[in-house]
Scaffold this motif. Structure first.
Motif, mmCIF file in Angstrom:
data_model
loop_
_atom_site.group_PDB
_atom_site.id
_atom_site.type_symbol
_atom_site.label_atom_id
_atom_site.label_comp_id
_atom_site.label_asym_id
_atom_site.label_seq_id
_atom_site.Cartn_x
_atom_site.Cartn_y
_atom_site.Cartn_z
ATOM 1 N N TYR A 66 53.319 33.623 42.255
ATOM 2 C CA TYR A 66 52.964 34.133 43.365
ATOM 3 C C TYR A 66 51.833 34.552 43.327
ATOM 4 N N TRP A 67 50.986 34.501 44.319
ATOM 5 C CA TRP A 67 49.396 34.969 44.246
ATOM 6 C C TRP A 67 49.330 36.388 44.295
ATOM 7 N N ILE A 68 48.427 37.209 43.344
ATOM 8 C CA ILE A 68 48.220 38.569 43.302
ATOM 9 C C ILE A 68 46.584 38.854 43.646
ATOM 10 N N ASN A 69 46.303 39.932 44.082
ATOM 11 C CA ASN A 69 44.789 40.502 44.159
ATOM 12 C C ASN A 69 44.839 41.469 43.024
ATOM 13 N N ASN A 70 43.403 42.138 43.044
ATOM 14 C CA ASN A 70 42.901 42.925 42.081
ATOM 15 C C ASN A 70 43.918 44.276 41.868
ATOM 16 N N GLU A 71 44.471 44.680 43.157
ATOM 17 C CA GLU A 71 45.422 45.850 42.904
ATOM 18 C C GLU A 71 46.810 45.551 42.753
ATOM 19 N N GLU A 72 47.169 44.270 42.176
ATOM 20 C CA GLU A 72 48.307 43.871 41.939
ATOM 21 C C GLU A 72 49.478 43.708 43.066
ATOM 22 N N ASN A 73 48.880 43.453 44.094
ATOM 23 C CA ASN A 73 49.724 43.133 45.206
ATOM 24 C C ASN A 73 49.697 41.815 45.463
ATOM 25 N N LYS A 74 51.277 41.421 45.930
ATOM 26 C CA LYS A 74 51.119 40.172 46.282
ATOM 27 C C LYS A 74 50.509 39.760 47.733
ATOM 28 N N ILE A 75 50.108 38.362 47.953
ATOM 29 C CA ILE A 75 49.520 38.278 49.016
ATOM 30 C C ILE A 75 49.780 37.053 49.636
ATOM 31 N N ALA B 212 36.127 32.763 49.598
ATOM 32 C CA ALA B 212 35.248 32.996 48.670
ATOM 33 C C ALA B 212 35.528 34.296 47.779
ATOM 34 N N GLU B 213 36.920 34.625 47.795
ATOM 35 C CA GLU B 213 37.224 35.877 46.930
ATOM 36 C C GLU B 213 38.126 35.318 45.971
ATOM 37 N N ASN B 214 38.185 36.273 44.766
ATOM 38 C CA ASN B 214 38.931 35.952 43.650
ATOM 39 C C ASN B 214 40.524 36.385 43.812
ATOM 40 N N TYR B 215 41.465 35.665 43.269
ATOM 41 C CA TYR B 215 42.869 36.095 43.188
ATOM 42 C C TYR B 215 43.440 35.446 41.937
ATOM 43 N N ARG B 216 44.585 35.607 41.783
ATOM 44 C CA ARG B 216 45.297 35.347 40.344
ATOM 45 C C ARG B 216 46.633 34.780 41.013
ATOM 46 N N LEU B 217 46.800 33.675 40.203
ATOM 47 C CA LEU B 217 48.212 32.977 40.304
ATOM 48 C C LEU B 217 49.170 33.371 39.306
ATOM 49 N N ARG B 218 50.183 34.183 39.544
ATOM 50 C CA ARG B 218 50.800 34.626 38.447
ATOM 51 C C ARG B 218 52.283 33.917 38.173
#
Length: 413
Positions: A278-287, A293-299
């Motif tokens: 799942y995708w998360i943002n810098n606040e560790e929330n699922k999106i 043009a923003e950075n996210y993480r695939l966990r």
């Protein structure tokens, strides 16, 4: 106006699921004891439970003669079950189906072939099953063999064929024996790219001849190239039917709503499980929506049942046509200690910055390889990436957006 060649009304297929409590090992004494318990139906409380699962639930639709229909949906949607019922391999639990004409099916490697018979014998066997006379089969025989490219192995038992050879011959038989309805499942993925292209061309020819094609695939490029109609299934139910372009768009747009639909995926090796990425943002929330043009993480969240090293998760981003934009694996990053043993609960993140990927909906294919480079988890169509944002006044053209310098200069005569 073309008449209906397939009519499905209130179709349902129910399976009874039995769950048995696992034991560490089984002895001969256990087998005898459990057999007696089963016969007497005693002392079984807490060990066996049963539940109902509707693989298909109240489906109704019609398919016209000459339609080329792409059946799409995520894993577990009921696509293969539907094809097996239409092919008369399995019976429905409820509802009725009306079919006009002969059906030829290619649903999985091995369907319809006898492993002990040669390729030559299986061609005649399949033709006979379709109700064809020997002379009809002989007329098509050379064309089938040439298409399958198995001349050297024609008199070899098919149990000795590779999976690719098996599929080549099976498809050639299914497509060339002139059925009124041709049904093909995802099995073509076993073949190489050149053969897949060849098969798609043949299916298009079958459709152009006025015969009906039903095609299941996760490759939206193939679906759009071959089919003119689409059927979208989800969890055994019909979501929509219509023009293939609109159906594929609806399928992709529905993807971001299913993040985490499958909570855990067990690896084929059985040594670890994966929480659906799942995708998360810098606040560790699922999106669900990724801003341009923003950075996210695939966990990737693992649960290792024993220490395992060289585990290699990866993912690919594909466009709405199924074409891969790029692929990334953990092993590609030289900064990661790839040989480290992982155990217990482990979280692996990958940060992704996509400043040049145009707004739109993209598919995510993800998988995990073990230390032997075997793919032990693989999934496509269960996780999507939706990017929002407006970049150009004239709209986003293409998949990648790049800034270019424009200059206007006067020409001096």
């Amino acid at each position: 106006m073309s008449e209906s060649i397939i009519k499905v009304e209130n179709l349902g297929k129910k399976y009874i699921l039995g769950h048995q409590k696992k034991e560490k090992y089984t002895t001969l004494r256990d087998v005898i004891g459990n057999t007696v318990k089963s016969v007497l139906k005693t002392n079984n409380i807490g060990k066996n439970t049963q539940g109902e699962f509707w693989a298909l639930d109240d489906l109704s639709f019609e398919i016209k003669q000459g339609d080329r229909v792409g059946i799409i949906g995520r894993n577990g949607a009921g696509k293969s079950t539907l094809l097996k019922i239409l092919s008369r391999i399995t019976e429905p639990t409820k509802g009725q189906i009306k079919i006009k004409g002969r059906i030829s099916s290619l649903l999985e490697v091995g369907t319809g072939f006898h492993p002990e018979l040669t390729g030559r014998e299986n061609i005649f066997l399949n033709g006979a099953v379709l109700g064809m006379h020997k002379q009809e089969i002989k007329k098509k025989f050379d064309e089938i063999v040439a298409f399958a490219e198995v001349e050297k192995f024609l008199d070899t038992p098919v149990k000795r064929y590779s999976s690719g050879m098996y599929v080549r011959l099976a498809f050639a038989v299914a497509a060339h024996l002139e059925p009124e309805i041709l049904i093909v499942d995802e099995v073509l993925a076993v073949g190489d790219a050149q053969f897949q292209k060849k098969c798609l061309g043949k299916m298009k020819d079958v459709g152009d001849e006025g015969r009906t094609v039903l095609f299941v695939s996760h490759n939206m490029a193939a679906i759009k190239a071959l089919c003119d109609q689409g059927i979208f299934l989800s969890q055994g139910q019909l979501i929509s039917q219509g023009d293939v372009e609109g159906i594929v768009d609806q399928y992709f747009l529905s993807g971001h709503e299913t993040i985490g639909a499958r909570e855990t995926i067990t690896s084929k090796c059985g040594r670890f499980e994966l929480t659906s990425p799942y995708w998360i943002n810098n606040e560790e929330n699922k999106i669900k929506v990724y801003n341009f043009a923003e950075n996210y993480r695939l966990r990737f969240e693992f649960n290792f049942k024993e220490p395992v090293s060289r585990v290699n998760p990866g993912f690919a981003i594909v466009d709405y046509m199924g074409q891969r934009i790029f692929t990334s694996h953990l092993a590609d990053d030289p900064r990661v200690d790839f040989n480290r043993k992982l155990e217990g609960r482990v979280v692996i993140d990958t940060e992704i910055n996509l400043p040049t990927l145009a707004p739109g909906v993209y598919g995510i294919i993800f998988g995990v390889r073990d230390e032997y480079e075997n793919t032990v988890i693989y999934s496509e169509g269960e996780l999507n990436l939706e990017i929002e944002g407006t970049v150009h006044k004239n709209g986003a053209g293409g998949v990648l957006l790049h800034t270019t310098d424009w200059k206007i200069a006067s020409l001096v005569s």
